[in-house]
Each structure stands twice: as structure tokens, then as C-alpha cells.
Design a protein around this motif. Structure first.
Motif, short mmCIF file in Angstrom:
data_model
loop_
_atom_site.label_atom_id
_atom_site.label_comp_id
_atom_site.label_asym_id
_atom_site.label_seq_id
_atom_site.Cartn_x
_atom_site.Cartn_y
_atom_site.Cartn_z
N HIS A 296 1.01 -1.41 0.04
CA HIS A 296 0.27 -0.13 -0.17
C HIS A 296 0.90 1.29 -0.11
N LEU A 297 1.34 1.42 1.03
CA LEU A 297 2.50 2.48 0.41
C LEU A 297 2.92 2.20 -0.82
N GLU A 298 4.05 1.69 -0.80
CA GLU A 298 4.70 1.19 -2.23
C GLU A 298 3.61 2.05 -3.60
N LEU A 299 2.48 1.91 -3.82
CA LEU A 299 1.18 2.31 -4.63
C LEU A 299 1.56 3.99 -3.89
N ALA A 300 1.50 3.92 -2.44
CA ALA A 300 1.26 5.58 -3.02
C ALA A 300 2.40 6.55 -3.25
N LYS A 301 3.05 5.51 -2.95
CA LYS A 301 4.99 6.46 -3.29
C LYS A 301 4.89 6.83 -4.68
N LEU A 302 4.51 5.51 -5.66
CA LEU A 302 4.21 5.32 -7.11
C LEU A 302 3.21 6.50 -7.29
N SER A 303 2.40 6.87 -6.96
CA SER A 303 1.63 7.51 -7.05
C SER A 303 1.55 8.98 -7.15
N TYR A 304 2.61 9.65 -6.28
CA TYR A 304 3.19 10.36 -5.45
C TYR A 304 4.32 11.07 -7.01
N GLU A 305 4.69 10.27 -7.56
CA GLU A 305 5.55 9.85 -8.06
C GLU A 305 5.25 10.57 -9.39
N GLU A 306 3.95 10.10 -9.52
CA GLU A 306 3.30 9.89 -11.65
C GLU A 306 3.10 11.32 -11.43
N LYS A 307 2.50 12.44 -9.89
CA LYS A 307 2.37 13.26 -9.81
C LYS A 307 3.23 14.38 -10.24
N ARG A 308 4.32 13.76 -9.45
CA ARG A 308 6.24 14.89 -9.61
C ARG A 308 5.79 14.58 -10.86
N LYS A 309 5.70 14.16 -11.64
CA LYS A 309 6.00 13.70 -13.10
C LYS A 309 5.66 14.67 -14.05
N ASP A 310 3.52 14.50 -13.98
CA ASP A 310 3.04 16.09 -14.52
C ASP A 310 3.37 16.82 -13.74
N LYS A 311 3.73 17.53 -12.71
CA LYS A 311 3.80 18.88 -12.88
C LYS A 311 4.87 19.38 -13.93
N LEU A 312 6.28 18.67 -13.35
CA LEU A 312 7.50 18.78 -14.90
C LEU A 312 7.03 18.69 -15.88
N LEU A 313 5.74 18.22 -15.91
CA LEU A 313 5.46 18.44 -17.43
C LEU A 313 4.76 19.28 -18.06
N ILE A 314 4.32 19.82 -16.91
CA ILE A 314 3.62 20.89 -17.57
C ILE A 314 4.40 21.86 -17.34
N LYS A 315 5.35 22.05 -16.73
CA LYS A 315 6.54 22.95 -16.58
C LYS A 315 6.64 23.03 -18.13
N ALA A 316 7.73 22.05 -18.51
CA ALA A 316 8.15 22.13 -19.97
C ALA A 316 6.91 22.37 -20.91
N ASN A 317 6.03 22.25 -20.60
CA ASN A 317 4.81 22.56 -22.48
C ASN A 317 3.63 22.82 -21.55
N CYS A 318 3.57 24.42 -22.30
CA CYS A 318 2.63 25.14 -21.87
C CYS A 318 0.57 24.18 -22.31
N ASN A 319 1.36 23.45 -23.12
CA ASN A 319 0.15 22.95 -24.15
C ASN A 319 -0.41 21.88 -23.76
N CYS A 320 0.25 21.07 -22.75
CA CYS A 320 -0.60 19.88 -22.15
C CYS A 320 -1.04 20.55 -20.31
N ILE A 321 -2.52 19.85 -20.50
CA ILE A 321 -3.01 19.70 -19.16
C ILE A 321 -3.09 18.24 -18.39
N THR A 322 -2.86 18.81 -16.66
CA THR A 322 -2.92 17.39 -16.23
C THR A 322 -4.05 17.52 -15.19
N MET A 323 -4.87 16.63 -14.39
CA MET A 323 -5.86 16.44 -13.54
C MET A 323 -5.37 15.56 -12.34
N SER A 324 -5.20 16.18 -11.44
CA SER A 324 -5.27 15.00 -10.01
C SER A 324 -6.19 15.41 -8.99
#
Length: 190
Positions: free
Chosen positions: A142-170
Motif C-alpha cells: 500500500h505504501l509503495e503504491l502511494a509512493k508511486l502515485s506521488y512520483e507520477e504526480k511529480r512527473k505530471d507537474k514537471l511535464l506542465i512546466k516544460a510544455n504549456c499546451n499540456c493539461i493534467t488533473m489530479s
């Protein structure tokens, strides 16, 4: 002249006389403030404080060590429940000052409602792990899955900063329902 010779005030003499009369013997009792509190008395207070469930904020666990009590509690309410507990155990309850001192100095607890809610699964695993190691593997997954989801969220934030045409939702879909207000002392121990 007598008071000046012994450097005593009138109030001090009156208190000694009252205590001497109350003791029944011809001697005033010893000053109770300097008396050592037995460890068994402190253990009963610690045990009572530990009976109340404490929660760690799930989402800010990495940033803080704070542990929270139910925000409807207070040290005064806990002390009143402690007095009832002592009656049930046929033990003489100590004063609120000792209870408060133990609570403040020995426990890292707060009554403030955490800004982030807790994960129900984490709370359940934490309680079960206190008594049995049967769910230890499930808890790690359970804790590993939570860690993975936070990692995906962090990647999405970086993606938005790099590409203004991208939209993510959490979305946080694990909203915990709060426990109804229970003022029964026995309910706190269940």
C-alpha cells in the motif's frame, strides 16, 4: 518578635497550624510538593493516554512527526476520563497537573485537526500492526503504491512546466468520513 526571629510570615504559621490540626497528630505533614511520584502511578497515566487513538497525517507524513488526537478532546476532558478509569481500576487518581505534565512532556500529541486527512487503510494497518504482523506485507505494498502515485504526480507537474499546451488533473478520491461526535468515555477506548 517570634515571627521575625524565625523569618516567617503570619500566613505560613497559620498554614502549618491548619495542617497540623488536619493530620490528627501533633506534627504537620511533610511538604507534598517535594515528594517523589512512584513510577507505577506515572505508568497508569501513560497507559491511559495511550488508550486514545492517535493519528499521523497521511499526506504530510514525510514532512512532520506530529501526531493528532481527536480535535473534540482536550487534556481536561482526558483527565476527567482518567478519573473515571481510575475508579474502574480501583486506583487513586492523581491531580490534573501531573496528568497534564505527563501528556505535554512525554507525548508528541496535538488536538488540532490535521490540515490533511488520513488514509483509512494506513490507519487500519497501523492499528493491526500493533497487535499482529499479519498485514505487514500488505502495508508495504500500500505504501509503495502511494509512493508511486506521488512520483507520477511529480512527473505530471514537471511535464506542465516544460510544455504549456499540456493539461493534467489530479483528484483525491480517498476522502475520509469523520467519526460522529461521541462523548461516552467507553467509546474512546474501543
Amino acid at each position: 518578635m517570634f515571627l521575625n526571629t524565625l523569618c516567617l510570615g503570619l500566613k505560613k504559621v497559620r498554614v502549618i497550624i491548619v495542617k497540623k490540626r488536619m493530620s490528627g497528630s501533633g506534627v504537620a505533614p511533610e511538604n507534598a510538593r517535594a515528594r517523589h511520584i512512584p513510577e507505577c502511578v506515572k505508568d497508569i497515566i501513560r497507559k491511559h493516554i495511550k488508550m486514545f487513538p492517535a493519528y499521523v497525517s497521511h499526506y504530510s507524513r514525510a514532512h512532520t512527526q506530529n501526531v493528532y488526537q481527536n480535535p473534540d478532546l482536550s487534556i481536561a476532558k482526558m483527565f476527567r476520563l482518567y478519573q473515571d478509569y481510575c475508579k474502574e481500576q480501583s486506583v487513586l487518581p492523581r491531580n490534573e497537573a501531573l496528568y497534564r505534565k505527563s501528556f505535554v512532556e512525554e507525548f508528541n500529541l496535538s488536538f488540532k485537526k490535521p490540515k490533511n486527512d488520513t488514509c483509512g487503510k494506513c490507519d487500519r494497518y497501523e492499528l493491526v500492526l500493533k497487535f499482529s504482523k499479519d498485514v505487514e506485507k500488505e502495508n508495504k505494498i500500500h505504501l509503495e503504491l502511494a509512493k508511486l502515485s506521488y512520483e507520477e504526480k511529480r512527473k505530471d507537474k514537471l511535464l506542465i512546466k516544460a510544455n504549456c499546451n499540456c493539461i493534467t488533473m489530479s483528484f483525491d478520491l480517498q476522502k475520509c468520513l469523520s467519526t460522529p461526535l461521541l462523548m461516552s468515555g467507553a467509546a474512546f477506548y474501543e
